[in-house]
Scaffold this motif. Structure first.
Motif, PDB file in Angstrom:
ATOM      1  N   UNK A 160       0.911  -3.925   1.936  1.00  0.00           N
ATOM      2  CA  UNK A 160       0.571  -4.604   0.669  1.00  0.00           C
ATOM      3  C   UNK A 160      -0.265  -5.862   0.901  1.00  0.00           C
ATOM      4  N   UNK A 161      -0.506  -6.204   2.174  1.00  0.00           N
ATOM      5  CA  UNK A 161      -1.181  -7.467   2.473  1.00  0.00           C
ATOM      6  C   UNK A 161      -2.569  -7.254   3.045  1.00  0.00           C
ATOM      7  N   UNK A 162      -3.121  -6.028   2.739  1.00  0.00           N
ATOM      8  CA  UNK A 162      -4.474  -5.793   3.241  1.00  0.00           C
ATOM      9  C   UNK A 162      -5.273  -4.993   2.246  1.00  0.00           C
ATOM     10  N   UNK A 163      -6.577  -4.990   2.507  1.00  0.00           N
ATOM     11  CA  UNK A 163      -7.463  -4.062   1.802  1.00  0.00           C
ATOM     12  C   UNK A 163      -7.801  -2.956   2.810  1.00  0.00           C
ATOM     13  N   UNK A 164      -8.002  -1.713   2.280  1.00  0.00           N
ATOM     14  CA  UNK A 164      -8.198  -0.620   3.228  1.00  0.00           C
ATOM     15  C   UNK A 164      -9.238   0.349   2.718  1.00  0.00           C
ATOM     16  N   UNK A 165      -9.820   1.071   3.672  1.00  0.00           N
ATOM     17  CA  UNK A 165     -10.779   2.124   3.305  1.00  0.00           C
ATOM     18  C   UNK A 165     -10.127   3.495   3.428  1.00  0.00           C
ATOM     19  N   UNK A 166      -8.939   3.516   4.044  1.00  0.00           N
ATOM     20  CA  UNK A 166      -8.136   4.748   4.122  1.00  0.00           C
ATOM     21  C   UNK A 166      -6.687   4.321   4.105  1.00  0.00           C
ATOM     22  N   UNK A 167      -5.841   5.250   3.880  1.00  0.00           N
ATOM     23  CA  UNK A 167      -4.436   4.919   3.700  1.00  0.00           C
ATOM     24  C   UNK A 167      -3.819   4.318   4.945  1.00  0.00           C
ATOM     25  N   UNK A 168      -4.353   4.677   6.086  1.00  0.00           N
ATOM     26  CA  UNK A 168      -3.703   4.223   7.318  1.00  0.00           C
ATOM     27  C   UNK A 168      -4.423   3.095   8.040  1.00  0.00           C
ATOM     28  N   UNK A 180      -1.429 -14.766   2.827  1.00  0.00           N
ATOM     29  CA  UNK A 180      -1.052 -15.559   3.999  1.00  0.00           C
ATOM     30  C   UNK A 180      -0.613 -14.655   5.146  1.00  0.00           C
ATOM     31  N   UNK A 181      -1.370 -13.555   5.373  1.00  0.00           N
ATOM     32  CA  UNK A 181      -1.049 -12.624   6.445  1.00  0.00           C
ATOM     33  C   UNK A 181      -2.281 -12.408   7.300  1.00  0.00           C
ATOM     34  N   UNK A 182      -2.025 -11.932   8.553  1.00  0.00           N
ATOM     35  CA  UNK A 182      -3.138 -11.729   9.460  1.00  0.00           C
ATOM     36  C   UNK A 182      -2.810 -10.557  10.407  1.00  0.00           C
ATOM     37  N   UNK A 183      -3.801 -10.192  11.237  1.00  0.00           N
ATOM     38  CA  UNK A 183      -3.700  -9.155  12.263  1.00  0.00           C
ATOM     39  C   UNK A 183      -3.778  -7.762  11.639  1.00  0.00           C
ATOM     40  N   UNK A 184      -5.016  -7.290  11.419  1.00  0.00           N
ATOM     41  CA  UNK A 184      -5.232  -5.951  10.836  1.00  0.00           C
ATOM     42  C   UNK A 184      -4.709  -4.853  11.743  1.00  0.00           C
ATOM     43  N   UNK A 185      -4.687  -5.133  13.050  1.00  0.00           N
ATOM     44  CA  UNK A 185      -4.193  -4.105  13.988  1.00  0.00           C
ATOM     45  C   UNK A 185      -2.707  -3.856  13.804  1.00  0.00           C
ATOM     46  N   UNK A 186      -2.038  -4.756  13.187  1.00  0.00           N
ATOM     47  CA  UNK A 186      -0.602  -4.606  12.887  1.00  0.00           C
ATOM     48  C   UNK A 186      -0.404  -4.457  11.392  1.00  0.00           C
ATOM     49  N   UNK A 187      -1.481  -3.897  10.749  1.00  0.00           N
ATOM     50  CA  UNK A 187      -1.429  -3.653   9.311  1.00  0.00           C
ATOM     51  C   UNK A 187      -1.091  -4.926   8.510  1.00  0.00           C
ATOM     52  N   UNK A 188      -1.571  -6.087   9.036  1.00  0.00           N
ATOM     53  CA  UNK A 188      -1.415  -7.375   8.326  1.00  0.00           C
ATOM     54  C   UNK A 188       0.046  -7.700   8.047  1.00  0.00           C
ATOM     55  N   UNK A 189       0.904  -7.376   8.989  1.00  0.00           N
ATOM     56  CA  UNK A 189       2.328  -7.664   8.832  1.00  0.00           C
ATOM     57  C   UNK A 189       2.713  -9.044   9.370  1.00  0.00           C
TER      58      UNK A 189
END
Length: 408
Positions: free
Chosen positions: A43-51, A59-68
């Motif tokens: 819920x803390x990222x924008x995406x071009x695909x579901x995964x 206030x989240x970071x690290x896209x490689x960890x799905x912004x967790x």
């Protein structure tokens, strides 16, 4: 680029490079133009695909960890826990660990150095100073207008005062001053030189009176009212500034401290002698320069041998020591003289010194005291001094051959 008009992205794009090509979709959308609904893996990222998270939001970071990974609590966005990209409102610094000044407008400040646009009455890069002329916790109190500069201490308004003022806020006149601008000087008659700061009223020293102790008591004048008005001042009142006054009888001068011409003495009540030249004499003791025929320290005596109001008459030569009364010429007589003024020869004498005897042939031995001429002759004699004999048997005659009466 300057001069290029920016157009809005497609309404489902988070960002785009042109109106028909989305770079990132808003949460819940995917596809080249973000036309397809999808569910991102976080819920803390924008995406071009579901995964796959394209970018973290909030206030989240690290896209490689799905912004967790959650940013520092003071960050509104970050690239790492130790590197905030933006701060929550009211924070600044690398980790947003510092608080913006509460005097910053809307509580926000520059992330890097805390500078901000200040609220009203505040100044300084970090709005931690008061505007010029203000002080107080909220910089809402004005520095005194009596401060020597436009600045005063923020905590309590203390400042260096302009001339004639004192006090932490320059609220008081310095000792010896009063008035709205401390422009007036307390009277020298005020005790200790101090007076009410508003109206100048004070307690009076000796010799002063009045609400402001700026008037001398009657009979005194001068800066300290310690100088006596001249006794020649009418009613003993004089100007408190210079002692000038209206004069009583026989006094003159601005301060009435001099006798009028012809008068002398402490009260100018003695008349200079008529023997004083031009009627001028010393105002203290009456001494003067004498006219001719006068003598004495005050020229009130006639020279020896003179008498009269102006010493114009000579004493009689018959006066003992040639001295006579100044007023009427009476005196003690030498031998051969008589009369109150000793100006008459005793009976039977005549001449300048009454030293000559009248002719024995004068009737009753009476003759003119100057010339010795007989008043009348004894029988049988004639002549001015009866020194001539009449003819025989002639009792009265005026010459030897003129008989007016014979002998009986």
């Amino acid at each position: 680029m300057a001069g290029v008009l920016c157009e809005p992205c497609y309404n489902k794009c988070e960002s785009c490079s042109n109106a028909t090509a989305c770079d990132y979709c808003k949460p819940g959308y995917t596809g080249r133009n973000c036309d397809f609904a999808t569910t991102c893996s976080s819920n803390y990222c924008t995406c071009s695909s579901a995964n796959t998270c394209g970018a973290c939001i909030g206030a989240y970071y690290n896209t490689s960890n799905n912004c967790q990974d959650k940013c520092n609590e003071n960050c509104s966005s970050c690239t790492a826990r130790t590197n905030c990209s933006s701060c929550n409102p009211g924070r600044y610094g690398t980790l947003c660990e510092r608080v913006c000044s509460n005097r910053c407008r809307n509580g926000t400040c520059n992330k890097f150095d805390g500078t901000c646009i200040c609220s009203e009455n505040f100044a300084g890069p970090n709005c931690d100073q008061c505007n010029v002329g203000m002080f107080g916790v909220n910089c809402d109190e004005s520095c005194s207008l009596r401060c020597n500069t436009t600045f005063c201490r923020r905590a309590d308004g203390y400042c260096t005062c302009i001339a004639n003022f004192e006090g932490d806020s320059c609220e008081n006149c310095i000792s010896g001053r009063y008035g709205p601008s401390c422009e007036h000087i307390c009277s020298s008659g005020c005790v200790a030189g101090t007076c009410n700061k508003a109206d100048g009223k004070c307690l009076c020293r000796s010799y002063f009176l009045g609400e402001k102790c700026d008037v001398c008591i009657v009979g005194q004048f001068g800066a300290n009212c310690e100088t006596n008005c001249s006794i020649g001042c009418h009613t003993r009142a004089c100007s408190i500034i210079d002692g000038n006054c209206s004069c009583s009888h026989n006094f003159t001068g601005p301060k009435c401290d001099q006798c009028r011409v012809g008068m002398y003495g402490p009260f100018c009540n003695h008349t200079c002698s008529v023997g004083c030249v031009n009627n001028i004499c010393d105002t203290e003791n009456g001494t003067c320069t004498c006219y001719q025929n006068f003598t004495g320290k005050t020229c009130d005596q006639c020279e020896v041998g003179k008498y009269g109001m102006s010493c114009e008459y000579n004493c009689s030569v018959g006066c003992v020591f040639n001295t006579c009364d100044k007023n009427d010429g009476t005196c003690a007589c030498l031998a051969h003289f008589t009369g109150p003024a000793c100006d008459v020869c005793v009976y039977g004498l005549f001449g300048h010194n009454c030293s000559s005897e009248c002719s024995p042939n004068c009737a009753q031995q009476a003759c003119n005291q100057v010339s010795g001429k007989c008043s009348s002759c004894k029988d049988g004699f004639y002549g001015s001094q009866c020194e001539m004999r009449c003819m025989n048997n002639c009792a009265k005659c005026t010459s030897n051959d003129s008989c007016s009466e014979g002998n009986s």
